[in-house]
Design an enzyme around this catalytic site. Sequence first.
Site, mmCIF file in Angstrom:
data_model
loop_
_atom_site.group_PDB
_atom_site.id
_atom_site.type_symbol
_atom_site.label_atom_id
_atom_site.label_comp_id
_atom_site.label_asym_id
_atom_site.label_seq_id
_atom_site.Cartn_x
_atom_site.Cartn_y
_atom_site.Cartn_z
ATOM 1 N N LYS A 23 80.122 8.710 -58.412
ATOM 2 C CA LYS A 23 80.505 7.287 -58.444
ATOM 3 C C LYS A 23 80.852 6.829 -59.862
ATOM 4 O O LYS A 23 81.906 6.217 -60.081
ATOM 5 C CB LYS A 23 79.349 6.432 -57.917
ATOM 6 C CG LYS A 23 79.545 4.959 -58.168
ATOM 7 C CD LYS A 23 78.222 4.216 -58.250
ATOM 8 C CE LYS A 23 78.410 2.831 -58.791
ATOM 9 N NZ LYS A 23 77.686 2.575 -60.041
ATOM 10 N N ASN A 24 80.001 7.149 -60.834
ATOM 11 C CA ASN A 24 80.235 6.600 -62.171
ATOM 12 C C ASN A 24 81.393 7.275 -62.903
ATOM 13 O O ASN A 24 81.863 6.756 -63.917
ATOM 14 C CB ASN A 24 78.952 6.602 -62.997
ATOM 15 C CG ASN A 24 78.000 5.503 -62.531
ATOM 16 O OD1 ASN A 24 78.402 4.614 -61.778
ATOM 17 N ND2 ASN A 24 76.755 5.571 -62.965
ATOM 18 N N CYS A 117 75.238 -4.602 -61.112
ATOM 19 C CA CYS A 117 73.801 -4.803 -60.932
ATOM 20 C C CYS A 117 73.225 -5.556 -62.121
ATOM 21 O O CYS A 117 73.588 -5.265 -63.261
ATOM 22 C CB CYS A 117 73.082 -3.451 -60.844
ATOM 23 S SG CYS A 117 73.497 -2.523 -59.377
ATOM 24 N N ARG A 122 73.428 -7.170 -70.189
ATOM 25 C CA ARG A 122 74.323 -6.015 -70.333
ATOM 26 C C ARG A 122 75.554 -6.445 -71.148
ATOM 27 O O ARG A 122 76.645 -6.643 -70.600
ATOM 28 C CB ARG A 122 74.748 -5.479 -68.960
ATOM 29 C CG ARG A 122 73.587 -4.948 -68.153
ATOM 30 C CD ARG A 122 74.004 -4.445 -66.787
ATOM 31 N NE ARG A 122 74.643 -3.143 -66.825
ATOM 32 C CZ ARG A 122 75.079 -2.498 -65.745
ATOM 33 N NH1 ARG A 122 74.955 -3.046 -64.552
ATOM 34 N NH2 ARG A 122 75.646 -1.313 -65.841
ATOM 35 N N ASP A 305 69.192 5.692 -64.131
ATOM 36 C CA ASP A 305 69.506 5.438 -62.712
ATOM 37 C C ASP A 305 68.518 6.125 -61.775
ATOM 38 O O ASP A 305 68.363 5.713 -60.633
ATOM 39 C CB ASP A 305 70.921 5.931 -62.388
ATOM 40 C CG ASP A 305 71.962 5.243 -63.237
ATOM 41 O OD1 ASP A 305 71.740 4.087 -63.606
ATOM 42 O OD2 ASP A 305 72.993 5.869 -63.538
ATOM 43 N N ARG A 397 77.352 0.066 -52.328
ATOM 44 C CA ARG A 397 78.236 0.155 -53.504
ATOM 45 C C ARG A 397 78.250 1.568 -54.078
ATOM 46 O O ARG A 397 79.219 1.963 -54.723
ATOM 47 C CB ARG A 397 77.764 -0.815 -54.609
ATOM 48 C CG ARG A 397 78.095 -2.272 -54.321
ATOM 49 C CD ARG A 397 77.865 -3.115 -55.566
ATOM 50 N NE ARG A 397 78.353 -2.389 -56.718
ATOM 51 C CZ ARG A 397 77.780 -2.359 -57.909
ATOM 52 N NH1 ARG A 397 76.686 -3.048 -58.118
ATOM 53 N NH2 ARG A 397 78.301 -1.664 -58.885
HETATM 54 N N1 EPU Z 1 75.051 -1.917 -74.571
HETATM 55 C C1 EPU Z 1 75.230 -2.835 -75.564
HETATM 56 N N2 EPU Z 1 76.498 -3.197 -75.878
HETATM 57 C C2 EPU Z 1 77.580 -2.687 -75.253
HETATM 58 C C3 EPU Z 1 77.392 -1.740 -74.246
HETATM 59 C C4 EPU Z 1 76.104 -1.362 -73.908
HETATM 60 O O1 EPU Z 1 74.284 -3.339 -76.142
HETATM 61 O O2 EPU Z 1 78.700 -3.067 -75.602
HETATM 62 C C5 EPU Z 1 73.677 -1.518 -74.200
HETATM 63 C C6 EPU Z 1 73.340 -1.967 -72.773
HETATM 64 O O3 EPU Z 1 72.886 -3.292 -72.750
HETATM 65 C C7 EPU Z 1 72.281 -0.987 -72.361
HETATM 66 C C8 EPU Z 1 72.719 0.294 -73.062
HETATM 67 O O4 EPU Z 1 73.600 -0.113 -74.114
HETATM 68 O O5 EPU Z 1 71.046 -1.367 -72.846
HETATM 69 C C9 EPU Z 1 73.412 1.302 -72.166
HETATM 70 O O6 EPU Z 1 74.613 0.780 -71.646
HETATM 71 P P1 EPU Z 1 75.859 1.673 -71.274
HETATM 72 O O7 EPU Z 1 77.067 1.001 -71.818
HETATM 73 O O8 EPU Z 1 75.621 3.093 -71.631
HETATM 74 O O9 EPU Z 1 75.852 1.549 -69.695
HETATM 75 P P2 EPU Z 1 77.016 1.049 -68.753
HETATM 76 O O10 EPU Z 1 78.290 1.689 -69.129
HETATM 77 O O11 EPU Z 1 76.978 -0.435 -68.603
HETATM 78 C C10 EPU Z 1 76.701 3.043 -67.109
HETATM 79 C C11 EPU Z 1 76.532 3.182 -65.629
HETATM 80 C C12 EPU Z 1 75.138 2.744 -65.240
HETATM 81 C C13 EPU Z 1 74.115 3.577 -65.996
HETATM 82 C C14 EPU Z 1 74.376 3.468 -67.512
HETATM 83 C C15 EPU Z 1 73.469 4.343 -68.342
HETATM 84 C C16 EPU Z 1 78.738 2.779 -64.745
HETATM 85 C C17 EPU Z 1 79.653 1.866 -64.048
HETATM 86 N N3 EPU Z 1 77.507 2.335 -64.953
HETATM 87 O O12 EPU Z 1 76.525 1.651 -67.381
HETATM 88 O O13 EPU Z 1 75.018 3.024 -63.870
HETATM 89 O O14 EPU Z 1 72.828 3.097 -65.695
HETATM 90 O O15 EPU Z 1 75.739 3.840 -67.787
HETATM 91 O O16 EPU Z 1 73.655 5.665 -68.007
HETATM 92 O O17 EPU Z 1 79.104 3.893 -65.093
HETATM 93 C C18 EPU Z 1 74.225 2.737 -61.675
HETATM 94 O O18 EPU Z 1 74.968 3.664 -61.348
HETATM 95 O O19 EPU Z 1 73.354 2.236 -60.912
HETATM 96 C C19 EPU Z 1 74.365 2.172 -63.012
HETATM 97 C C20 EPU Z 1 73.860 1.001 -63.350
#
Ligand code: EPU
Length: 421
Positions: A23-24, A117, A122, A305, A397
């Site tokens: 998915k991701n 979510c 975030r 996750d 989702r």
């Molecule tokens: N963060 C910042 N600033 C940013 C971006 C991130 O402070 O500009 C912080 C976030 O607040 C968080 C940490 O960095 O504390 C990690 O965020 P990251 O950007 O790595 O996560 P994401 O891209 O928002 C993806 C997955 C998530 C998964 C995380 C961590 C997708 C769509 N989502 O989220 O997946 O938990 O990486 O591996 O790829 C899920 O599948 O249930 C899910 C939430």
Amino acid sequence: MKEIIKIEGRHKLNGKVKINGAKNATVALIPALVLADEQVVLQGVPDISDVKVLAEILEYLGVEVTRNGDEFIANPHHMVNKELPNALASQLRASYYFMGSLLGKYKEVKMKMPGGCYLGPRPINLHIKGFELLGANKITDYDGYHLKTEQLIGNKIYLDFASVGATINIILAATKAEGITVIENAAKEPEIIDVCNLLNKMGAKIKGAGTDEITINGVDYLHSCIHEIIPDRIEAGTYLIIAAAAGEYVLIENIIPQHLDSLTSKLKEMGVNMEILEDSIIIKESKNLKAIDITTQTYPGFATDLQQPLTALLTQAKGISKITDSIYPERFKHTLELNKMGAKVSTFMNMAIVEAPSPLNGAQVSATDLRGGAAMIVAGLLAEGITEIDNIYHIDRGYSKIDIVLEELGAKIWREIKFND
Ligand code: EPU
């Protein structure tokens, strides 16, 4: 009127499960398709609602989309750049990948806040910082994100945190920038490698994916290709946890065991009876599970996750388990739901303490978010009596037909329409 899932617990699971495309990875690969100048085919696309919404966004932008089983074909010949429709973009986090791809292709993007979510705050400051370092300007006439430039120019971008989303988004934009972009402290998740593999097959010049330094040499034209998506390590991990909770003999196929090392080593430490093969894992009935401690980290550390479904299993592991989420310190809403079923989980700062074993009893609970929903399914399979889960749109989702898969393994699980009381 709402749809719910009901589970009658304590039935043993037997059989096999085939894992879908990740998915991701998919939710980044679909927005990446808009960068192409020709038709691109993705294979192994999971049948989840996030994909349906992304397909609708592509169609809104004029991309011709054809879906044929797990194949997803996108033809961008008649594509136009428009503000993303908020009704669609707000349904998922990954809509923010259109920022990188539309900025890369058209040097302009306009969208409101992405959805997804709620796991605590975030922010997307690192994505925006990356775009700005490539030369994009923030236009302040709009209640959302409006980024625009004449030309993106490659640059050196250091990420304060190895964010998955920021790494992918910057890669998408930099693919069509002039010159070389270097991302330092890049995230190393397998889904990032998959996105870079697709882009390179389309003609991009990206090196270093999977390491903490990624170099992107911008190109003008991206051509046709066929790409098969990597297996979903989080879906696989969820089924491993489900099998450890309720399995007698469960074979989980189409996985890359290395992607799951951080989970399988912890499951072994708990005493889960498993056999790891080349591209599958067998879980046999596992008794007398022991408490463990985990701390979530960026890949290859323990995935945040999987922390949620694992918490449900830990309610049956003798002793005191300590779970620390260093990625999302507030990702613990599922623990309140587990406690409604008889679990003893307390939270403090970015930690959950699980006192176990506690017998679980069926109750009315909520899928607080996608992986929180997976935790409720694990708990429902373990519980005595009937568990009723609402807000199951979160589960749909990210998990393709999870109720059907579990029913085929021998679970008593079904959907019902519930009328408001
Ligand atoms: N963060 C910042 N600033 C940013 C971006 C991130 O402070 O500009 C912080 C976030 O607040 C968080 C940490 O960095 O504390 C990690 O965020 P990251 O950007 O790595 O996560 P994401 O891209 O928002 C993806 C997955 C998530 C998964 C995380 C961590 C997708 C769509 N989502 O989220 O997946 O938990 O990486 O591996 O790829 C899920 O599948 O249930 C899910 C939430």
